[in-house]
Design a protein around this motif. Structure first.
Motif, PDB file in Angstrom:
ATOM      1  N   CYS A  27     -32.113 -39.471 -20.436  1.00 24.28           N
ATOM      2  CA  CYS A  27     -31.025 -39.134 -19.513  1.00 24.28           C
ATOM      3  C   CYS A  27     -31.047 -37.628 -19.295  1.00 24.28           C
ATOM      4  CB  CYS A  27     -29.668 -39.588 -20.061  1.00 24.28           C
ATOM      5  SG  CYS A  27     -29.190 -38.757 -21.586  1.00 24.28           S
ATOM      6  N   CYS A  29     -28.664 -35.412 -19.960  1.00 24.66           N
ATOM      7  CA  CYS A  29     -27.767 -34.611 -20.808  1.00 24.66           C
ATOM      8  C   CYS A  29     -28.551 -33.480 -21.460  1.00 24.66           C
ATOM      9  CB  CYS A  29     -27.161 -35.469 -21.903  1.00 24.66           C
ATOM     10  SG  CYS A  29     -26.033 -36.702 -21.266  1.00 24.66           S
ATOM     11  N   CYS A  42     -23.499 -39.116 -21.789  1.00 27.31           N
ATOM     12  CA  CYS A  42     -23.344 -39.786 -20.492  1.00 27.31           C
ATOM     13  C   CYS A  42     -23.448 -41.287 -20.762  1.00 27.31           C
ATOM     14  CB  CYS A  42     -24.431 -39.315 -19.522  1.00 27.31           C
ATOM     15  SG  CYS A  42     -26.061 -39.987 -19.903  1.00 27.31           S
ATOM     16  N   CYS A  45     -26.813 -42.297 -22.774  1.00 30.07           N
ATOM     17  CA  CYS A  45     -26.977 -42.034 -24.208  1.00 30.07           C
ATOM     18  C   CYS A  45     -25.800 -42.575 -25.018  1.00 30.07           C
ATOM     19  CB  CYS A  45     -27.272 -40.559 -24.487  1.00 30.07           C
ATOM     20  SG  CYS A  45     -26.110 -39.397 -23.811  1.00 30.07           S
TER      21      CYS A  45
HETATM   22 ZN   LIG Z   1     -26.917 -38.722 -21.736  1.00 30.56          ZN
END
Ligand SMILES: [Zn+2]
Length: 482
Positions: A27, A29, A42, A45
């Motif tokens: 992701c 992040c 997010c 995750c």
């Molecule tokens: Zn994430």
């Protein structure tokens, strides 16, 4: 092979290295250390239903660098798999890892053996996976365990060795060497305290000379290389004692307790079937093209051994000094930066290994954050070399630079530390010294020549070490011999 009273140890290590990618593996992040809990998360995750993973290409680049650096083979097609287990800091209930087809296989890491010489340990596999979060167990009698998922989904490579390590000391050497390679590749900080590098060990013992392996245990929770060494020593001795007394080693996972210096059984060891691995249905297989491999290979950074050899060749410094400098990528960088504006490599190497390392050791800063930047040290060394200040004063100036962040020339000007070479001025100082030590002067003239050093010392003391020693020697000789 290290032999323990008729037994020998067989050790294999599994190292998890957190890759220094800007974002997590599946992701977008950010990956940061020390942020407030759970802000770097997010839906992906956090493992929320319907969120899908997207592979971070940088993580693959980094893992490829490592595989090539250790001489491993890249599997052009590798597969992500779900490793199912429940853990409070793993909200999905599974970890995305690689199982049957890891990204890399084979290769080896060379390392220094405790008694001198070089050892070599084969690498079984290198694969990519995501990290879990962290469970925080506060001491203050709190009833709850807190979960921080900032780390959840950070990119890891797992490096699994062959069972070819024969002693805790060899394990230590291997880890040092691997950490250095990761740092040189600029893919992992290698910081064990921050959990950027973690190591689990598989240990078994067998009668010396036997080829079949004994039953192994897995030791976890070691937070430094020294702790790995201590935990392995403990576990090897424990297994040998057990076998000696007619007992059997049972397969188990042990947790190392650094305070008590014991390994405590946590649970029976899981076998791979306990994890019910299956291919990750949300990700296609990872296909690495020849172009991709060549692109990475062409840009592989210089590795520690090659750099050590180059420093010796390029700067004509001693082997030992080169290996000390290269044992920290940042330190070798620092040295090479100094050499851009200074020309005596051996002097620079000496100062960095003694004065600079002592100063950063005192304050615990990293060389990269050391406020005396390479150009500033180069300026100072230039002033020492040209005789503008003495080496001794240079050391005090360096400490002051470290304390205040100011340049050498500013400090020397401010404090009037420049070398005193003016014969008229030194002559006066010497006269004062000789006048106050008439007994010693008489003794010297009577044949006690070793007192010469004493007079030099007194002159240095009177000038706070700023007197030019050459001029002092000349003047003293003249005055004492008349
Ligand atoms: Zn994430």
């Amino acid at each position: 092979m290290a032999v323990y009273d008729g037994y020998e140890a067989v050790i294999g290590l599994e190292v998890h290295a957190q890759l220094q990618t800007a974002s997590k593996i599946f992701c977008a992040c950010r990956v940061e250390y020390g942020e407030p809990p759970n802000v770097l998360t997010c839906p992906t995750c956090l493992g929320l239903p319907g969120a899908l993973p997207v592979l971070n290409k940088k993580a693959v680049d980094y893992a490829l660098r490592l595989i090539m650096a250790v001489g491993g083979a890249v599997n052009k097609r590798s597969v992500f798999a779900r490793k199912n287990y429940f853990y409070p800091d793993l909200p999905k209930g599974y970890q995305i890892s690689q199982y049957e087809r890891p990204l890399g296989q084979g290769g080896a890491v060379e390392f220094d053996l405790p008694g001198g010489g070089r050892g070599r340990c084969g690498i079984n596999r290198v694969h990519l996976e995501e990290d879990a979060g962290k469970s925080l167990h506060p001491d203050g009698g709190e009833k709850y365990t807190r979960i921080d998922l900032n780390r959840c989904g950070a990119a890891l490579v797992e490096i699994v060795t062959e069972p070819e390590i024969a002693s805790p000391e060899e394990a230590y050497g291997y880890l040092q060497s691997l950490k250095l390679i990761l740092q040189y590749l600029r893919i992992c900080s290698g910081d064990m305290e921050k959990g950027h590098l973690r190591c689990d060990a598989n240990v078994s013992v067998r009668p010396a000379g036997q080829t079949a392996f004994g039953t192994r245990t897995e030791v976890k929770n070691m937070n430094s290389f020294k702790a790995v060494q201590r935990a392995l020593r403990f576990e090897i001795q424990r297994q040998i004692r057990l076998l000696r007394s007619g007992g059997k080693v049972s397969q188990a996972t042990l947790l190392w307790d650094e305070k008590q210096e014991v390994a405590v059984e946590m649970r029976g060891k899981e076998e791979s079937e306990d994890y019910r691995y299956f291919p990750e249905p949300d990700l296609v297989s990872l296909n690495v093209t020849d172009d991709w491999i060549n692109h990475i290979r062409d840009r592989l950074p210089e590795l520690p051994d090659a750099r050590t050899r180059r420093l010796v060749r390029q700067y004509q410094i001693r082997d030992y000094d080169a290996s000390v400098l290269c044992a920290d990528c940042g330190l070798a960088d620092y040295f090479e930066q100094v050499m851009k504006t200074y020309d005596d490599a051996q002097v620079a190497a000496n100062w960095i290994q003694t004065e600079v390392l002592a100063l950063i050791g005192e304050t615990g800063v990293r060389i990269g954050d050391f406020c005396v930047r390479p150009a500033m040290l180069a300026e100072l060394l230039g002033m020492v070399s040209s005789g503008e200040i003495s080496g001794r004063i240079g050391k005090t100036v360096l400490a002051e630079m470290h304390r205040t962040g100011r340049t050498a020339s500013a400090i020397i000007k401010d404090k009037g530390l420049a070398l005193i070479s003016d014969p008229a001025r030194l002559s006066q100082v010497i006269d004062d010294v000789l006048r106050t030590h008439t007994d010693s002067v008489a003794a010297y003239r009577g044949g006690k020549l070793e007192l010469f050093g004493f007079f030099v010392g007194q002159v240095m003391k009177a000038t706070r070490g700023q007197a030019d020693p050459v001029v002092v020697n000349d003047l003293l000789k003249q005055k004492l011999e008349t």
